[in-house]
Design a protein around this motif. Structure first.
Motif, short mmCIF file in Angstrom:
data_model
loop_
_atom_site.label_atom_id
_atom_site.label_comp_id
_atom_site.label_asym_id
_atom_site.label_seq_id
_atom_site.Cartn_x
_atom_site.Cartn_y
_atom_site.Cartn_z
N THR A 49 28.99 41.28 40.09
CA THR A 49 29.56 41.15 39.34
C THR A 49 28.31 40.10 38.19
N TYR A 71 41.81 37.92 34.45
CA TYR A 71 41.50 38.97 34.26
C TYR A 71 40.67 39.37 35.59
N ARG A 72 39.73 40.74 35.46
CA ARG A 72 39.16 40.48 36.89
C ARG A 72 37.95 41.50 36.38
N SER A 73 36.70 40.73 37.32
CA SER A 73 35.02 40.74 36.85
C SER A 73 35.18 41.87 38.26
N CYS A 103 41.45 43.87 29.65
CA CYS A 103 40.99 43.13 30.81
C CYS A 103 41.31 42.92 32.44
N GLN A 104 42.37 42.96 32.57
CA GLN A 104 43.37 42.82 33.85
C GLN A 104 42.82 43.82 34.72
N ASP A 111 32.96 36.69 36.11
CA ASP A 111 33.30 35.94 37.39
C ASP A 111 33.47 34.29 36.33
N GLY A 122 38.53 45.22 34.04
CA GLY A 122 37.19 44.45 33.93
C GLY A 122 36.31 44.86 33.10
N GLY A 166 42.43 33.98 38.21
CA GLY A 166 42.17 36.38 38.69
C GLY A 166 43.15 36.57 37.30
N GLU A 172 37.40 35.26 34.62
CA GLU A 172 38.15 35.57 36.09
C GLU A 172 38.97 34.32 37.17
#
Length: 359
Positions: A232, A283-285, A78-79, A273, A82, A281, A276
Motif C-alpha cells: 500500500t 476510506y481504504r488503502s 474510496c470506500q 495509508d 480505494g 477506516g 485511511e
C-alpha cells in the motif's frame, strides 16, 4: 520531505542493464528476482476489470449541479475500491505529453549518465531502488528515480537532470498541476467523509509531494518476476500516470488481482495509508503491485501527496467524537510513520495493520 533524506536502501544491480543479459536466448533471471507468487494467484483481466474500477469526472465534481451525485460516487470509490480513474482533471495535454517524453528519454540515457543522479547513502532521493533492507530478500524487476518535488524550497537540484534539457521544466509544471488536482480531490473527500475541509487541507499545507518515476524493463520470463511487490502507499493520495501507455498495475480485491487498463489521459488515483487513518477506516488503502511484460518496457510516474512533516497521523477528531465511532488507529508522528514504512521491505498492508487498535 525529510523522510526521503533520512532513510536509505541497500544498493543492488541496475535492472535495466541486467535485463539486457537476461533477455538473451541463453539468459536466466537471477534467483533473487524469481517470485513464486508471481503466477500462482488468480488475476482478472480483460472484460470486467476496467469497467469495475470507478471512473470519477473532476469537472462534474466542480460543477454545483452535478457535484452532489459525483461526490457520492467519489466516496463510494474510496470506500469500496480505494482506487479510481480520474478524467477531465484539467491538467493540459501538453504538460502530460512533455512529462512522458522527458521521463522516457531520461531512462534511455547511458547508465553512466544516469548514475550522476544516483541515490546517496541513507537517502531515497535520486536514481536507484527503494525498500531493499536485506541482502537476502527478493528483489523487484524495476529501476526508480525519486524526486522531492514540493514544496519548491525542499527541492535538491543536484538530482534534477540537465538532460533532457526540458526535464526540469516538465517536472515543475507537472508537479504544480497534479498538486492542484490533489488539493481539489482532498477537499471533496473531506466533505464526503464528514470532516471540515479546512482541517484536512491544513494537514497537507504547502502541498508536500514526491514524484517517483518507475522503469520496468521487459523480461522474457515475465511470469516469474514482479515489477513491484504487493504494497500500500504511505501517502495521503497518489496520482499515477502510465507514462508510455503500457499497463501493468494490478490491485487486490476479494483475494484476486485485478488488472487496471487506464483510460487515455486519465490518472489512476488511490487512497494512501495516511488517508485511511485520517478517515478512521472509512476510506481504504488497497494493496497493489506491478507486473512486467515479456517484450515491452513499462514506464509510470507516481505523484505522492503527503501531509506536513510535523503532522500527527491519526483519525480526525471530528470523526471519532460520536460515541458510536470508536478510534480504530493509533496516532503517530508523520516522520516516525514514514521511518517505519521505509525501514521494512514492501509487504502488503502490514505497515498499516500494525497501527490498528483492537476493538
Amino acid at each position: 520531505m525529510a523522510h526521503a533524506r533520512a532513510t536509505g536502501s541497500l544498493p543492488v544491480a541496475n535492472v535495466q542493464e541486467l535485463a539486457q543479459t537476461c533477455n538473451r536466448s541463453d539468459g536466466q533471471v537471477p534467483e533473487r528476482y524469481i517470485r513464486a507468487e508471481a503466477n500462482t494467484e488468480e488475476v482478472i483481466t480483460g472484460y470486467g476489470s476496467t469497467s469495475a474500477i470507478p471512473i470519477i469526472d473532476l469537472s462534474k465534481l466542480c460543477d454545483p449541479q452535478s457535484s452532489p451525485e459525483e461526490r457520492s460516487k467519489l466516496g463510494s470509490a474510496c470506500q469500496q475500491w480505494g482506487f479510481f480513474q480520474l478524467i477531465n482533471h484539467g491538467v493540459p495535454d501538453e504538460v502530460i505529453c512533455n512529462l512522458r517524453r522527458d521521463v522516457a528519454e531520461f531512462f534511455q540515457l547511458p547508465l553512466e549518465t544516469k548514475k550522476a543522479y544516483k541515490q546517496l547513502p541513507n537517502s531515497l532521493e535520486g536514481y536507484g531502488q527503494v525498500f531493499v533492507v536485506s541482502e537476502k530478500q527478493k528483489l523487484d524487476w524495476a529501476d526508480m528515480f525519486y524526486l522531492v518535488a514540493r514544496p519548491n524550497e525542499a527541492r535538491d537540484m543536484r538530482f534534477w537532470p540537465a538532460h533532457p534539457p526540458s526535464f526540469r521544466t516538465s517536472i515543475d509544471r507537472y508537479s504544480s498541476e497534479t498538486a492542484e488536482v490533489a488539493h481539489c480531490l482532498l477537499e471533496f473527500m473531506a466533505k464526503d467523509m464528514g470532516a471540515d475541509p479546512a482541517l484536512l487541507l491544513q494537514m497537507f499545507q504547502g502541498q508536500p509531494q514526491g514524484l517517483r518515476m518507475n522503469y520496468y524493463p521487459p523480461c522474457r520470463q515475465a511470469n516469474k518476476v514482479l515489477g513491484m511487490s504487493p504494497h500500500t502507499d504511505a501517502s495521503g493520495l497518489t496520482l499515477l500516470l502510465q507514462a508510455n501507455g503500457m499497463p501493468g498495475l494490478q490491485i487486490r480485491r476479494g483475494g484476486k488481482w485485478f488488472t487496471v487498463d487506464a483510460l487515455e489521459g486519465a490518472f489512476i488515483v488511490n487512497v494512501g495509508d495516511v488517508l485511511e487513518i485520517l478517515s478512521n477506516g472509512k476510506y481504504r488503502s488497497v494493496e497493489h503491485r506491478a507486473v512486467v511484460h515479456p517484450d515491452r518496457e513499462r514506464i509510470s510516474a507516481a505523484a505522492f501527496h503527503r501531509p506536513c512533516q510535523d503532522a500527527m497521523v491519526g483519525p480526525l477528531p471530528e470523526l471519532v467524537r460520536d460515541g458510536n465511532n470508536k478510534t480504530r488507529y493509533r496516532s503517530v508522528g508523520y516522520m516516525e510513520f514514514m521511518r517505519r514504512y521505509y525501514s521494512a521491505k514492501l509487504d502488503g498492508r502490514n505497515h498499516l495493520e500494525s497501527l490498528k487498535i483492537e476493538l
